[in-house]
Design a protein around this motif. Structure first.
Motif, PDB file in Angstrom:
ATOM      1  N   VAL A   1       6.856  10.334  -4.643  1.00  0.00           N
ATOM      2  CA  VAL A   1       7.941  10.821  -4.652  1.00  0.00           C
ATOM      3  C   VAL A   1       8.637  11.875  -4.696  1.00  0.00           C
ATOM      4  O   VAL A   1       7.988  11.418  -5.846  1.00  0.00           O
ATOM      5  N   LEU A   2       8.564  12.579  -4.398  1.00  0.00           N
ATOM      6  CA  LEU A   2       9.175  14.497  -5.158  1.00  0.00           C
ATOM      7  C   LEU A   2      10.389  13.966  -5.161  1.00  0.00           C
ATOM      8  O   LEU A   2      11.354  14.053  -4.599  1.00  0.00           O
TER       9      LEU A   2
ATOM     10  N   ARG B   1       6.025  -3.597  -7.289  1.00  0.00           N
ATOM     11  CA  ARG B   1       6.450  -3.268  -9.149  1.00  0.00           C
ATOM     12  C   ARG B   1       8.212  -3.142  -9.241  1.00  0.00           C
ATOM     13  O   ARG B   1       8.151  -3.452 -10.112  1.00  0.00           O
ATOM     14  N   TYR B   2       8.907  -3.075  -7.979  1.00  0.00           N
ATOM     15  CA  TYR B   2       9.919  -1.973  -8.928  1.00  0.00           C
ATOM     16  C   TYR B   2      10.623  -3.223  -9.168  1.00  0.00           C
ATOM     17  O   TYR B   2      11.520  -4.085  -9.764  1.00  0.00           O
TER      18      TYR B   2
ATOM     19  N   TYR C   1      10.982   5.886  -3.894  1.00  0.00           N
ATOM     20  CA  TYR C   1      12.226   5.901  -4.128  1.00  0.00           C
ATOM     21  C   TYR C   1      12.513   5.273  -5.225  1.00  0.00           C
ATOM     22  O   TYR C   1      13.820   5.166  -5.740  1.00  0.00           O
ATOM     23  N   SER C   2      12.526   3.648  -5.634  1.00  0.00           N
ATOM     24  CA  SER C   2      13.192   2.592  -6.120  1.00  0.00           C
ATOM     25  C   SER C   2      12.765   3.130  -7.763  1.00  0.00           C
ATOM     26  O   SER C   2      13.919   3.217  -8.762  1.00  0.00           O
TER      27      SER C   2
ATOM     28  N   ARG D   1       0.827  -1.339   0.319  1.00  0.00           N
ATOM     29  CA  ARG D   1       0.081   0.304  -0.318  1.00  0.00           C
ATOM     30  C   ARG D   1       0.603   1.270  -0.112  1.00  0.00           C
ATOM     31  O   ARG D   1      -0.024   2.151  -1.011  1.00  0.00           O
ATOM     32  N   PHE D   2       2.292   1.287   1.313  1.00  0.00           N
ATOM     33  CA  PHE D   2       2.841   2.423   1.009  1.00  0.00           C
ATOM     34  C   PHE D   2       4.021   2.369  -0.390  1.00  0.00           C
ATOM     35  O   PHE D   2       4.551   3.332  -0.126  1.00  0.00           O
ATOM     36  N   ASP D   3       4.132   1.333  -1.191  1.00  0.00           N
ATOM     37  CA  ASP D   3       4.677   1.554  -1.638  1.00  0.00           C
ATOM     38  C   ASP D   3       3.950   1.975  -4.008  1.00  0.00           C
ATOM     39  O   ASP D   3       3.003   1.949  -4.069  1.00  0.00           O
TER      40      ASP D   3
END
Length: 194
Positions: A118-119, A175-176, A129-130, A109-111
């Motif tokens: 992410v800016l 997903r990364y 981030y990834s 949920r948080f990824d």
């Protein structure tokens, strides 16, 4: 071993974060004794989000289903001692069929852009981030980006995953990592069980 005594400090909340490696797994009892003596009551663990080539070169970052299962059993013991331990980033919930261990998985949920973006320092938004995908320079544009729209549809999940009662919690894992192992963000996470 010196005691950190964080529980006696005036710091209202301390959360420890640790990347899961095979070194940590082999020495988990030593690390957990240090954390228990410190007074920290929240210990986040992170699945290594490293490129496939890096995991192949440094075995310390290879996390298999069986490695994760051992970590989950350690978390259960930590929980009994009052430490909230969990894997904070995306791991498919099908790595275990034990509901008492599954509670230590926070899902995705948080990824990847499900609930936050992410800016990047380069001035654009990206899913995480990834994932280095330029989704635009405005939050509105990034939030409605085609990548995120497909992500939110869950159409990329296999039929088996779509029918799983944990689908909205698990979200098919990372997903990364799917991209790192297959070249496609919407492929299966390499840890998803057949």
């Amino acid at each position: 071993m010196p005691k950190l005594k964080l529980k006696n400090s005036k710091i209202p909340y301390v959360r420890l974060g640790t990347v899961m490696t095979n070194v940590l797994l082999r020495n988990f009892e030593k690390y957990s004794r240090l954390v228990e003596s410190s007074g920290v009551r929240s210990w986040e663990f992170y699945r290594p989000m490293v490129p496939k080539t890096m995991a192949e070169r440094w075995n310390e970052f290879k996390m298999s289903k069986s490695d994760l299962a051992i970590f989950l059993k350690h978390f259960r013991r930590l929980s009994a001692s009052g430490i909230d331990a969990y894997i904070a980033n995306a791991v498919p919930l099908c790595i275990t069929d034990n509901d008492r261990l599954r509670v230590f998985l926070r899902g995705a949920r948080f990824d990847d852009g499900y609930s936050r973006l992410v800016l990047d320092a380069r001035g654009f938004f990206k899913p995480s981030y990834s994932i280095d995908l330029n989704m635009g320079e405005t939050i509105q544009g990034a939030w409605s980006h085609p990548f995120r729209q497909r992500l939110m549809s869950l159409s990329y999940l296999t039929k088996k995953c779509q029918l799983c009662i944990y689908a909205r919690w698990c979200l098919g894992g990372s997903r990364y990592m799917a991209h790192e192992y297959s070249g496609d963000y919407f492929a299966r996470d390499p840890l998803i069980q057949p």
